[in-house]
Design an enzyme around this catalytic site. Structure first.
Site, PDB file in Angstrom:
ATOM      1  N   PRO A 103       3.354   1.928  47.966  1.00  0.00           N
ATOM      2  CA  PRO A 103       2.350   0.963  47.535  1.00  0.00           C
ATOM      3  C   PRO A 103       0.945   1.544  47.660  1.00  0.00           C
ATOM      4  O   PRO A 103       0.681   2.315  48.588  1.00  0.00           O
ATOM      5  CB  PRO A 103       2.534  -0.194  48.524  1.00  0.00           C
ATOM      6  CG  PRO A 103       3.251   0.385  49.680  1.00  0.00           C
ATOM      7  CD  PRO A 103       4.042   1.540  49.196  1.00  0.00           C
ATOM      8  N   GLY A 110       2.363  -0.556  57.622  1.00  0.00           N
ATOM      9  CA  GLY A 110       3.163   0.562  58.115  1.00  0.00           C
ATOM     10  C   GLY A 110       3.360   1.760  57.233  1.00  0.00           C
ATOM     11  O   GLY A 110       4.359   2.452  57.369  1.00  0.00           O
ATOM     12  N   SER A 111       2.432   2.075  56.317  1.00  0.00           N
ATOM     13  CA  SER A 111       2.704   3.220  55.449  1.00  0.00           C
ATOM     14  C   SER A 111       2.760   4.533  56.239  1.00  0.00           C
ATOM     15  O   SER A 111       3.528   5.422  55.890  1.00  0.00           O
ATOM     16  CB  SER A 111       1.653   3.319  54.352  1.00  0.00           C
ATOM     17  OG  SER A 111       0.388   3.507  54.923  1.00  0.00           O
ATOM     18  N   ASP A 155       6.731   0.875  65.268  1.00  0.00           N
ATOM     19  CA  ASP A 155       6.770   0.937  63.804  1.00  0.00           C
ATOM     20  C   ASP A 155       7.712   2.044  63.325  1.00  0.00           C
ATOM     21  O   ASP A 155       8.388   1.914  62.298  1.00  0.00           O
ATOM     22  CB  ASP A 155       5.353   1.101  63.228  1.00  0.00           C
ATOM     23  CG  ASP A 155       4.533   2.175  63.948  1.00  0.00           C
ATOM     24  OD1 ASP A 155       5.025   2.753  64.942  1.00  0.00           O
ATOM     25  OD2 ASP A 155       3.401   2.436  63.512  1.00  0.00           O
TER      26      ASP A 155
END
Ligand code: MEV
Length: 322
Positions: A103, A110-111, A155
């Site tokens: 995205p 959380g990329s 994460d």
């Protein structure tokens, strides 16, 4: 071997942020905001990167990986940190091309952990490293620490294992909750400064007020335990109460903002069972727990106060080879 692609999900912190940095437990769910990473071998002694979170393409000569503290640009720092850890651990000397898609705006969901985990998993497969999930976790968590200095690793666990997790002691305890979908609506309050700045701010507060902050962390631990049971039993009213109490505690740690409060109160006024910020605070996302039937009106209430409603599936699967 030809190209290998892995994808990893994002995460939504449910309960326990900040305290988890000190080993306390948290609850997190993996969300359907995946990052795809593809890796392929090449003859040139270099790593070519074309990753979606970077503003341009990069070429990194392999010799940089053996430097004691190489400094990589911020937008490729997570990918390069994990590549460097794997190359050092296995004494690798092979050229690579790495590309990723994901995205353009990940709303703080959380990329960086997703891209780290997807890169490690794709390399594991491409180079036949036979790393188990817990070995992948150690490598990826180490890479995140290399970049950020302080982080709990929750994460990374969400990206690897997926589902909804009880996570504690920097990954020594990771348990999956048996749940289906969570009745949650997410709202995005806008950008924030770096997570690590808020982690440092809470660290300072704990230095200055150790007794009070430790009591707050103990309460957060208790809330995580109660929420753990309530989520499994699908007692959403109780989960909502715990969400609201958590929000009060996070406010007391000084990580709330006006725009987060505005959305949180709008969601509660619309009938949410509970609403709180999610993650470091200072911006990014909040979520509301609601009766299934109210999800869409709560989404509209979030939009009415000028924020973005983020429709994402929760409790999704962890990293996988595509
Ligand atoms: C940020 O998403 C959550 C924090 O607890 C930091 C961390 O756990 O690494 C603030």
């Amino acid at each position: 071997m030809s190209k290998v692609t892995a994808s990893a999900p994002g995460k939504l912190m449910l309960f326990g942020e900040h305290a988890v940095v000190y080993g306390y437990p948290c609850l997190v769910t993996a969300v359907d905001m995946r990052v795809w990473v593809s890796v392929v071998l090449q003859k040139e002694p270099q790593i070519d990167l074309d990753v979606s979170i970077a503003s341009r393409e990069y070429t990194v000569p392999l010799r940089m990986l053996s430097e004691a503290e190489p400094s990589f640009p911020g937008d490729i720092s997570f990918v390069m940190a994990v590549v460097q850890r794997i190359f050092r651990q296995f004494n690798l000397k092979t050229g690579l091309k790495i590309s990723s898609e994901g995205p353009t705006d990940s709303y703080g969901l959380g990329s960086s952990s997703s891209v780290t985990v997807a890169t490690a998993t794709a390399l594991n497969q491409l180079l036949d490293l036979n790393l188990s999930k817990s070995e992948l976790f150690s490598i990826c968590y180490g890479a995140v620490l290399d970049v950020q200095g302080k982080a709990s690793g929750y994460d990374v666990a969400a990206a690897i294992y997926g589902g909804t997790l009880y996570y504690a002691k920097h990954g020594q305890t990771i348990r999956r909750l048996t749940v289906d979908k969570l009745p949650i609506m997410i709202g995005y309050s806008g950008n924030k400064v770096q997570t690590v700045q808020y982690v440092n701010q809470v660290y300072q507060l704990r230095q200055q007020q150790p007794e009070l902050v430790n009591h707050i962390f103990d309460l957060i631990r208790r809330i995580v335990d109660l929420a753990h049971a309530a989520i499994i039993e699908q007692k959403w009213h109780e989960v909502g109460q715990l969400v609201n109490i958590s929000q009060g505690l996070l406010d007391s740690l000084g990580v709330n903002t006006l725009s987060l409060t505005t959305i949180i109160l709008a969601a509660r006024a619309e009938g949410a069972l509970g609403a709180k910020l999610s993650g470091a605070g200072g911006g990014d996302c909040m979520f509301a727990v609601c009766d299934e039937a109210d999800l869409s009106s709560i989404g509209s209430a979030i939009e009415r106060v000028g924020s973005k409603r983020v429709d994402l599936e929760t409790n999704v699967s962890g990293v996988r080879i595509e």
